[in-house]
Design a protein around this motif. Structure first.
Motif, PDB file in Angstrom:
ATOM      1  N   ASN A   1       2.401  18.997  24.388  1.00  0.00           N
ATOM      2  CA  ASN A   1       1.279  19.750  25.048  1.00  0.00           C
ATOM      3  C   ASN A   1       0.479  20.477  24.081  1.00  0.00           C
ATOM      4  O   ASN A   1       0.249  21.611  24.250  1.00  0.00           O
ATOM      5  CB  ASN A   1       1.883  20.567  26.052  1.00  0.00           C
ATOM      6  N   VAL A   2       0.153  19.714  22.841  1.00  0.00           N
ATOM      7  CA  VAL A   2      -0.784  20.287  21.889  1.00  0.00           C
ATOM      8  C   VAL A   2      -1.725  19.371  21.691  1.00  0.00           C
ATOM      9  O   VAL A   2      -1.768  18.300  21.259  1.00  0.00           O
ATOM     10  CB  VAL A   2       0.124  20.581  20.732  1.00  0.00           C
ATOM     11  N   ALA A   3      -3.008  20.275  21.879  1.00  0.00           N
ATOM     12  CA  ALA A   3      -4.180  19.149  21.565  1.00  0.00           C
ATOM     13  C   ALA A   3      -4.582  19.356  20.257  1.00  0.00           C
ATOM     14  O   ALA A   3      -4.477  20.333  19.541  1.00  0.00           O
ATOM     15  CB  ALA A   3      -5.513  19.840  22.631  1.00  0.00           C
ATOM     16  N   ASN A   4      -5.559  18.100  19.795  1.00  0.00           N
ATOM     17  CA  ASN A   4      -5.998  18.261  18.412  1.00  0.00           C
ATOM     18  C   ASN A   4      -4.781  18.365  17.304  1.00  0.00           C
ATOM     19  O   ASN A   4      -5.299  19.241  16.373  1.00  0.00           O
ATOM     20  CB  ASN A   4      -7.024  19.209  18.382  1.00  0.00           C
ATOM     21  N   SER A   5      -3.811  17.750  17.346  1.00  0.00           N
ATOM     22  CA  SER A   5      -2.843  18.103  16.422  1.00  0.00           C
ATOM     23  C   SER A   5      -2.335  16.490  16.266  1.00  0.00           C
ATOM     24  O   SER A   5      -2.888  15.499  16.724  1.00  0.00           O
ATOM     25  CB  SER A   5      -1.598  18.911  16.936  1.00  0.00           C
ATOM     26  N   PHE A   6      -1.177  16.296  15.159  1.00  0.00           N
ATOM     27  CA  PHE A   6      -0.614  15.094  14.844  1.00  0.00           C
ATOM     28  C   PHE A   6       0.730  15.417  14.251  1.00  0.00           C
ATOM     29  O   PHE A   6       0.974  16.560  14.168  1.00  0.00           O
ATOM     30  CB  PHE A   6      -1.575  14.602  13.559  1.00  0.00           C
ATOM     31  N   ALA A   7       1.493  14.152  14.087  1.00  0.00           N
ATOM     32  CA  ALA A   7       2.858  14.042  13.395  1.00  0.00           C
ATOM     33  C   ALA A   7       3.088  12.704  13.029  1.00  0.00           C
ATOM     34  O   ALA A   7       2.707  11.770  13.638  1.00  0.00           O
ATOM     35  CB  ALA A   7       3.853  14.399  14.544  1.00  0.00           C
ATOM     36  N   GLY A   8       3.539  12.385  11.969  1.00  0.00           N
ATOM     37  CA  GLY A   8       3.873  11.307  11.292  1.00  0.00           C
ATOM     38  C   GLY A   8       4.727  11.204  10.051  1.00  0.00           C
ATOM     39  O   GLY A   8       5.282  12.453   9.679  1.00  0.00           O
ATOM     40  N   LEU A   9       4.776  10.443   9.252  1.00  0.00           N
ATOM     41  CA  LEU A   9       5.656  10.006   7.932  1.00  0.00           C
ATOM     42  C   LEU A   9       4.701   9.048   7.031  1.00  0.00           C
ATOM     43  O   LEU A   9       3.985   8.244   7.463  1.00  0.00           O
ATOM     44  CB  LEU A   9       6.937  10.005   8.136  1.00  0.00           C
ATOM     45  N   PHE A  10       5.039   9.209   5.734  1.00  0.00           N
ATOM     46  CA  PHE A  10       4.597   8.171   4.794  1.00  0.00           C
ATOM     47  C   PHE A  10       5.601   7.973   3.825  1.00  0.00           C
ATOM     48  O   PHE A  10       6.605   8.603   3.511  1.00  0.00           O
ATOM     49  CB  PHE A  10       3.349   8.222   4.514  1.00  0.00           C
ATOM     50  N   GLN A  11       5.498   6.610   3.114  1.00  0.00           N
ATOM     51  CA  GLN A  11       6.449   6.351   2.031  1.00  0.00           C
ATOM     52  C   GLN A  11       5.544   5.655   0.856  1.00  0.00           C
ATOM     53  O   GLN A  11       4.841   4.769   1.390  1.00  0.00           O
ATOM     54  CB  GLN A  11       7.616   5.835   2.211  1.00  0.00           C
ATOM     55  N   ASP A  12       5.473   5.909  -0.308  1.00  0.00           N
ATOM     56  CA  ASP A  12       4.849   4.985  -1.382  1.00  0.00           C
ATOM     57  C   ASP A  12       5.816   3.942  -1.802  1.00  0.00           C
ATOM     58  O   ASP A  12       6.972   4.348  -2.281  1.00  0.00           O
ATOM     59  CB  ASP A  12       4.414   6.001  -2.648  1.00  0.00           C
ATOM     60  N   VAL A  13       5.418   2.948  -2.443  1.00  0.00           N
ATOM     61  CA  VAL A  13       5.953   1.607  -2.953  1.00  0.00           C
ATOM     62  C   VAL A  13       5.032   1.315  -4.098  1.00  0.00           C
ATOM     63  O   VAL A  13       3.838   1.157  -3.776  1.00  0.00           O
ATOM     64  CB  VAL A  13       6.553   0.665  -1.862  1.00  0.00           C
ATOM     65  N   PRO A  14       5.714   0.929  -5.221  1.00  0.00           N
ATOM     66  CA  PRO A  14       4.914   0.287  -6.448  1.00  0.00           C
ATOM     67  C   PRO A  14       4.496  -1.363  -5.520  1.00  0.00           C
ATOM     68  O   PRO A  14       5.457  -1.960  -5.113  1.00  0.00           O
ATOM     69  CB  PRO A  14       5.873   0.067  -7.266  1.00  0.00           C
ATOM     70  N   VAL A  15       3.177  -1.720  -5.941  1.00  0.00           N
ATOM     71  CA  VAL A  15       2.708  -3.090  -5.601  1.00  0.00           C
ATOM     72  C   VAL A  15       1.922  -3.435  -6.801  1.00  0.00           C
ATOM     73  O   VAL A  15       1.759  -2.834  -7.661  1.00  0.00           O
ATOM     74  CB  VAL A  15       2.045  -2.888  -4.269  1.00  0.00           C
ATOM     75  N   ALA A  16       1.353  -4.814  -6.577  1.00  0.00           N
ATOM     76  CA  ALA A  16       0.721  -5.485  -7.504  1.00  0.00           C
ATOM     77  C   ALA A  16      -0.522  -5.832  -6.909  1.00  0.00           C
ATOM     78  O   ALA A  16      -0.546  -6.340  -5.638  1.00  0.00           O
ATOM     79  CB  ALA A  16       1.404  -6.683  -8.033  1.00  0.00           C
ATOM     80  N   ALA A  17      -1.646  -5.659  -7.422  1.00  0.00           N
ATOM     81  CA  ALA A  17      -3.015  -6.210  -6.877  1.00  0.00           C
ATOM     82  C   ALA A  17      -3.102  -7.350  -6.609  1.00  0.00           C
ATOM     83  O   ALA A  17      -2.643  -8.243  -7.370  1.00  0.00           O
ATOM     84  CB  ALA A  17      -4.043  -5.779  -7.724  1.00  0.00           C
ATOM     85  N   GLY A  18      -3.664  -7.883  -5.445  1.00  0.00           N
ATOM     86  CA  GLY A  18      -3.784  -9.180  -5.034  1.00  0.00           C
ATOM     87  C   GLY A  18      -2.421  -9.701  -4.292  1.00  0.00           C
ATOM     88  O   GLY A  18      -2.617 -11.222  -3.754  1.00  0.00           O
TER      89      GLY A  18
ATOM     90  N   GLN B   1      -1.091  -7.874   8.289  1.00  0.00           N
ATOM     91  CA  GLN B   1      -1.103  -8.282   6.980  1.00  0.00           C
ATOM     92  C   GLN B   1      -2.418  -7.982   6.360  1.00  0.00           C
ATOM     93  O   GLN B   1      -3.282  -7.492   6.837  1.00  0.00           O
ATOM     94  CB  GLN B   1      -0.853  -9.676   6.716  1.00  0.00           C
ATOM     95  N   ASP B   2      -2.093  -7.504   4.856  1.00  0.00           N
ATOM     96  CA  ASP B   2      -3.422  -7.125   4.138  1.00  0.00           C
ATOM     97  C   ASP B   2      -3.025  -7.426   2.559  1.00  0.00           C
ATOM     98  O   ASP B   2      -1.818  -7.595   2.360  1.00  0.00           O
ATOM     99  CB  ASP B   2      -3.530  -5.597   4.310  1.00  0.00           C
ATOM    100  N   THR B   3      -4.055  -7.570   1.912  1.00  0.00           N
ATOM    101  CA  THR B   3      -3.948  -7.767   0.366  1.00  0.00           C
ATOM    102  C   THR B   3      -4.218  -6.560  -0.496  1.00  0.00           C
ATOM    103  O   THR B   3      -5.263  -5.899  -0.458  1.00  0.00           O
ATOM    104  CB  THR B   3      -5.097  -8.848  -0.177  1.00  0.00           C
ATOM    105  N   VAL B   4      -3.488  -6.520  -1.480  1.00  0.00           N
ATOM    106  CA  VAL B   4      -3.415  -5.126  -2.241  1.00  0.00           C
ATOM    107  C   VAL B   4      -4.740  -5.244  -2.939  1.00  0.00           C
ATOM    108  O   VAL B   4      -4.902  -6.174  -3.865  1.00  0.00           O
ATOM    109  CB  VAL B   4      -2.111  -4.916  -3.059  1.00  0.00           C
ATOM    110  N   PRO B   5      -5.804  -4.175  -2.993  1.00  0.00           N
ATOM    111  CA  PRO B   5      -6.925  -4.567  -3.700  1.00  0.00           C
ATOM    112  C   PRO B   5      -6.706  -4.314  -5.259  1.00  0.00           C
ATOM    113  O   PRO B   5      -5.805  -3.597  -5.691  1.00  0.00           O
ATOM    114  CB  PRO B   5      -7.774  -3.302  -3.134  1.00  0.00           C
ATOM    115  N   VAL B   6      -8.025  -4.466  -5.757  1.00  0.00           N
ATOM    116  CA  VAL B   6      -7.850  -4.315  -7.428  1.00  0.00           C
ATOM    117  C   VAL B   6      -7.751  -2.785  -7.844  1.00  0.00           C
ATOM    118  O   VAL B   6      -8.525  -2.035  -7.061  1.00  0.00           O
ATOM    119  CB  VAL B   6      -9.149  -5.002  -7.929  1.00  0.00           C
ATOM    120  N   GLY B   7      -7.104  -2.465  -8.901  1.00  0.00           N
ATOM    121  CA  GLY B   7      -6.985  -0.902  -9.205  1.00  0.00           C
ATOM    122  C   GLY B   7      -5.989  -0.307  -8.513  1.00  0.00           C
ATOM    123  O   GLY B   7      -5.666   0.834  -9.050  1.00  0.00           O
ATOM    124  N   ALA B   8      -5.117  -0.706  -7.554  1.00  0.00           N
ATOM    125  CA  ALA B   8      -4.071  -0.025  -6.681  1.00  0.00           C
ATOM    126  C   ALA B   8      -2.939  -0.612  -7.422  1.00  0.00           C
ATOM    127  O   ALA B   8      -2.698  -1.615  -7.714  1.00  0.00           O
ATOM    128  CB  ALA B   8      -4.146  -0.330  -5.225  1.00  0.00           C
TER     129      ALA B   8
END
Length: 217
Positions: free
Chosen positions: A87-104, A160-167
């Motif tokens: 019961n909280v308007a205009n709010s959010f909750a989540g999580l993330f994690q970074d992993v090494p990847v190769a472009a392409g 699915q998605d492809t890792v872009p150049v520069g990332a």
């Protein structure tokens, strides 16, 4: 010459089997099942090898809205992720994690999730953010992938998605939000993964071997 052809044929077959079996099991995320509480933080960097929780409350591990491990109803193992906006308007909750990847690289984002009765999953945002770790900047991101609806049984969600150049880093993100949607939401998440697509790797490997075989022939 025939011996070489036979050897190459065997190498191609073995390469396909090895890449497919290895790639299929290669989850780049650490603790995708949310079993290890020591891998779950809300204190800033580092983000590689750890889950980083966030919420509109500023204290996602204990204050509404929250993002934290739970033992209530895991899909597998003993724990899962619980995201809750009560019961909280205009709010959010989540999580993330970074992993090494190769472009392409073609990668697959996947997760099992379910909504508690009445939530319907309307505020879900699942995405990949691509970053340059050297400059600590975002290169691009996928659109927010939101299921049309989510039931009360665990469902597989993937894209699915492809890792872009520069990332060189992919940030796996899953969140719920109440901006313009229901002020009360509860979603359970389990078996999160980000995997390099094995079929692409196998085809690249086989292509090189077949080119070598044509030269030998």
């Amino acid at each position: 010459m025939q011996i070489i052809r036979n050897l190459l044929t065997g190498v191609v077959a073995a390469g396909v089997s090895s890449v497919a079996s290895t790639g299929a099991a290669m989850n780049l995320l650490v603790d995708g099942g949310f079993e290890d509480n020591s891998k779950f933080t809300a204190d800033g960097p580092p983000f590689v090898g750890l889950w980083e929780a966030f919420s509109g409350s500023g204290d996602p591990l204990g204050t509404n809205p929250l993002s934290m491990p739970s033992t209530d109803m895991p899909f597998a193992g003993a724990q899962h992720l619980a995201l809750d906006i009560d019961n909280v308007a205009n709010s959010f909750a989540g999580l993330f994690q970074d992993v090494p990847v190769a472009a392409g690289t073609l990668v697959e984002y996947s997760v099992y999730h379910k909504a508690l009765a009445g939530s319907n999953g309307q505020g879900i945002e699942a995405r990949i953010e691509y970053r340059d770790s050297v400059t600590d900047t975002e290169i691009s991101r996928t659109a927010n992938m939101t299921p049309a609806s989510l039931g009360t049984d665990y469902e597989l969600f993937s894209f699915q998605d492809t890792v872009p150049v520069g990332a060189d880093t992919a940030r796996w993100v899953y969140a719920i939000q109440s901006f313009g949607g229901p002020a009360t939401q509860k979603v359970y998440v389990d078996n999160a993964s980000l995997t390099p697509e094995p079929a692409t790797a196998a085809l690249l490997g086989v292509g090189g071997l077949l080119m070598l075989r044509r030269r030998v022939a």
